[in-house]
Design a protein around this motif. Structure first.
Motif, PDB file in Angstrom:
ATOM      1  N   VAL A  67       0.832  -1.200   0.000  1.00 28.89           N
ATOM      2  CA  VAL A  67       0.000   0.000   0.000  1.00 28.89           C
ATOM      3  C   VAL A  67       0.872   1.257   0.000  1.00 28.89           C
ATOM      4  O   VAL A  67       0.606   2.217  -0.731  1.00 28.89           O
ATOM      5  N   SER A  68       1.919   1.241   0.796  1.00 30.21           N
ATOM      6  CA  SER A  68       2.827   2.389   0.861  1.00 30.21           C
ATOM      7  C   SER A  68       3.468   2.663  -0.488  1.00 30.21           C
ATOM      8  O   SER A  68       3.518   3.803  -0.958  1.00 30.21           O
ATOM      9  N   VAL A 113      -9.411   4.321   3.689  1.00 27.76           N
ATOM     10  CA  VAL A 113      -9.116   5.101   4.889  1.00 27.76           C
ATOM     11  C   VAL A 113      -9.016   4.177   6.100  1.00 27.76           C
ATOM     12  O   VAL A 113      -8.119   4.308   6.940  1.00 27.76           O
ATOM     13  N   LEU A 114      -9.938   3.223   6.192  1.00 26.63           N
ATOM     14  CA  LEU A 114      -9.917   2.283   7.309  1.00 26.63           C
ATOM     15  C   LEU A 114      -8.640   1.448   7.298  1.00 26.63           C
ATOM     16  O   LEU A 114      -8.033   1.207   8.350  1.00 26.63           O
ATOM     17  N   LEU A 115      -8.227   1.002   6.111  1.00 34.30           N
ATOM     18  CA  LEU A 115      -7.016   0.195   6.025  1.00 34.30           C
ATOM     19  C   LEU A 115      -5.794   0.995   6.450  1.00 34.30           C
ATOM     20  O   LEU A 115      -4.956   0.507   7.230  1.00 34.30           O
ATOM     21  N   MET A 116      -5.673   2.245   5.969  1.00 28.54           N
ATOM     22  CA  MET A 116      -4.533   3.059   6.354  1.00 28.54           C
ATOM     23  C   MET A 116      -4.546   3.352   7.847  1.00 28.54           C
ATOM     24  O   MET A 116      -3.497   3.388   8.495  1.00 28.54           O
ATOM     25  N   SER A 117      -5.724   3.542   8.419  1.00 30.27           N
ATOM     26  CA  SER A 117      -5.818   3.765   9.859  1.00 30.27           C
ATOM     27  C   SER A 117      -5.362   2.537  10.623  1.00 30.27           C
ATOM     28  O   SER A 117      -4.671   2.647  11.651  1.00 30.27           O
ATOM     29  N   GLU A 118      -5.719   1.357  10.140  1.00 28.50           N
ATOM     30  CA  GLU A 118      -5.289   0.111  10.777  1.00 28.50           C
ATOM     31  C   GLU A 118      -3.769  -0.034  10.689  1.00 28.50           C
ATOM     32  O   GLU A 118      -3.108  -0.446  11.657  1.00 28.50           O
ATOM     33  N   ILE A 119      -3.213   0.329   9.553  1.00 30.28           N
ATOM     34  CA  ILE A 119      -1.755   0.274   9.390  1.00 30.28           C
ATOM     35  C   ILE A 119      -1.076   1.228  10.364  1.00 30.28           C
ATOM     36  O   ILE A 119      -0.078   0.880  11.004  1.00 30.28           O
ATOM     37  N   ARG A 120      -1.603   2.439  10.505  1.00 25.70           N
ATOM     38  CA  ARG A 120      -0.999   3.408  11.422  1.00 25.70           C
ATOM     39  C   ARG A 120      -1.050   2.909  12.867  1.00 25.70           C
ATOM     40  O   ARG A 120      -0.081   3.060  13.623  1.00 25.70           O
ATOM     41  N   LEU A 129       7.068  -2.084  10.799  1.00 27.48           N
ATOM     42  CA  LEU A 129       5.959  -1.432  10.111  1.00 27.48           C
ATOM     43  C   LEU A 129       6.074   0.086  10.221  1.00 27.48           C
ATOM     44  O   LEU A 129       5.783   0.815   9.270  1.00 27.48           O
ATOM     45  N   ALA A 130       6.526   0.568  11.376  1.00 25.76           N
ATOM     46  CA  ALA A 130       6.696   2.011  11.564  1.00 25.76           C
ATOM     47  C   ALA A 130       7.719   2.578  10.590  1.00 25.76           C
ATOM     48  O   ALA A 130       7.521   3.642  10.000  1.00 25.76           O
ATOM     49  N   ALA A 131       8.820   1.850  10.403  1.00 28.91           N
ATOM     50  CA  ALA A 131       9.865   2.307   9.481  1.00 28.91           C
ATOM     51  C   ALA A 131       9.327   2.394   8.059  1.00 28.91           C
ATOM     52  O   ALA A 131       9.603   3.357   7.334  1.00 28.91           O
ATOM     53  N   ALA A 132       8.546   1.390   7.654  1.00 27.44           N
ATOM     54  CA  ALA A 132       7.988   1.379   6.303  1.00 27.44           C
ATOM     55  C   ALA A 132       6.993   2.528   6.122  1.00 27.44           C
ATOM     56  O   ALA A 132       6.984   3.205   5.085  1.00 27.44           O
ATOM     57  N   TYR A 133       6.167   2.754   7.132  1.00 26.30           N
ATOM     58  CA  TYR A 133       5.173   3.812   7.036  1.00 26.30           C
ATOM     59  C   TYR A 133       5.835   5.188   6.953  1.00 26.30           C
ATOM     60  O   TYR A 133       5.472   6.021   6.129  1.00 26.30           O
ATOM     61  N   LEU A 134       6.815   5.422   7.818  1.00 25.71           N
ATOM     62  CA  LEU A 134       7.493   6.719   7.825  1.00 25.71           C
ATOM     63  C   LEU A 134       8.271   6.950   6.530  1.00 25.71           C
ATOM     64  O   LEU A 134       8.363   8.083   6.050  1.00 25.71           O
ATOM     65  N   ALA A 135       8.796   5.873   5.953  1.00 26.17           N
ATOM     66  CA  ALA A 135       9.526   5.995   4.691  1.00 26.17           C
ATOM     67  C   ALA A 135       8.596   6.431   3.566  1.00 26.17           C
ATOM     68  O   ALA A 135       8.935   7.317   2.771  1.00 26.17           O
TER      69      ALA A 135
END
Length: 210
Positions: A67-68, A113-120, A129-135
């Protein structure tokens, strides 16, 4: 059966499982989602799942990464398309219309939106997961900041913030507006409209009056 055909079928199976998981995770969350529900949504057996993923958590991590990458690629592709269309030629007259169009390409529907919120949520508890999201967030900020910087160079507009700060603010507003729209239960068209209205208001605050 050739190796190429086997690989192709495996790729298709894996993608269908990822697509199904995206829907299930968005609807009920990672913790409540079951392997059985994902398999049923994808039309496969548990055997197909475990031939591709060891656990649902492994699938979630791959989905989050996918997704990212897709969100960043969508922004970059839209920038390239706008450049081909000559959108930057009148940057002074449509500065933030350009930015809105770039962000529109990744506007999520309610499930998105729900999926991205779940990822966050899970990125707060999982370092990988945090590293991938912040990247991916940093990459999106760089893409939008480049547009803002280009507009500043090719027009008479002056911005109150530097390009990176302005881009971060625009993306934060865009994502926040999307979440609020999803909570309110509005349809996709209304979500896009209200999000663009909020972006336009912030844009006016960012432009230095002459």
């Amino acid at each position: 059966m050739t190796d190429a055909v086997t690989t192709r079928r495996r790729d298709v199976t894996r993608q269908r499982l990822l697509d199904a998981a995206a829907e299930v995770f968005a609807e009920v969350g990672l913790d409540a989602a079951s392997v059985e529900a994902i398999c049923e949504r994808a039309g496969f057996t548990r055997g197909a799942f475990y031939s591709n993923f060891e656990t649902k958590e492994e699938l979630f991590l791959e989905l989050a990464s996918l997704v990212s990458r897709e969100r960043v690629a969508a922004v970059q592709d839209r920038v390239a398309e706008l450049e081909r269309q000559g959108a930057f030629a009148d940057a002074a007259g449509n500065a933030f219309s350009i930015i809105q169009q770039v962000l529109d390409i990744t506007s999520d529907d309610r499930l998105g939106v729900l999926l991205m919120s779940e990822i966050r949520i899970h990125a707060l508890r999982n370092a990988q997961l945090a590293a991938a999201y912040l990247a991916q967030e940093s990459e999106m900020i760089r893409s939008v900041a480049q547009i803002i910087a280009d507009i500043g160079r090719t027009s008479a507009l002056t911005f109150r913030l530097d390009a990176d700060e302005a881009a971060r603010l625009m993306i934060t507003v865009w994502e926040g507006a999307s979440v609020r729209s999803a909570m309110a239960g509005v349809d996709y068209a209304e979500m896009c409209r209200t999000t663009n209205e909020e972006l336009a208001r912030v844009a006016q605050l960012l432009i230095e009056p002459r």
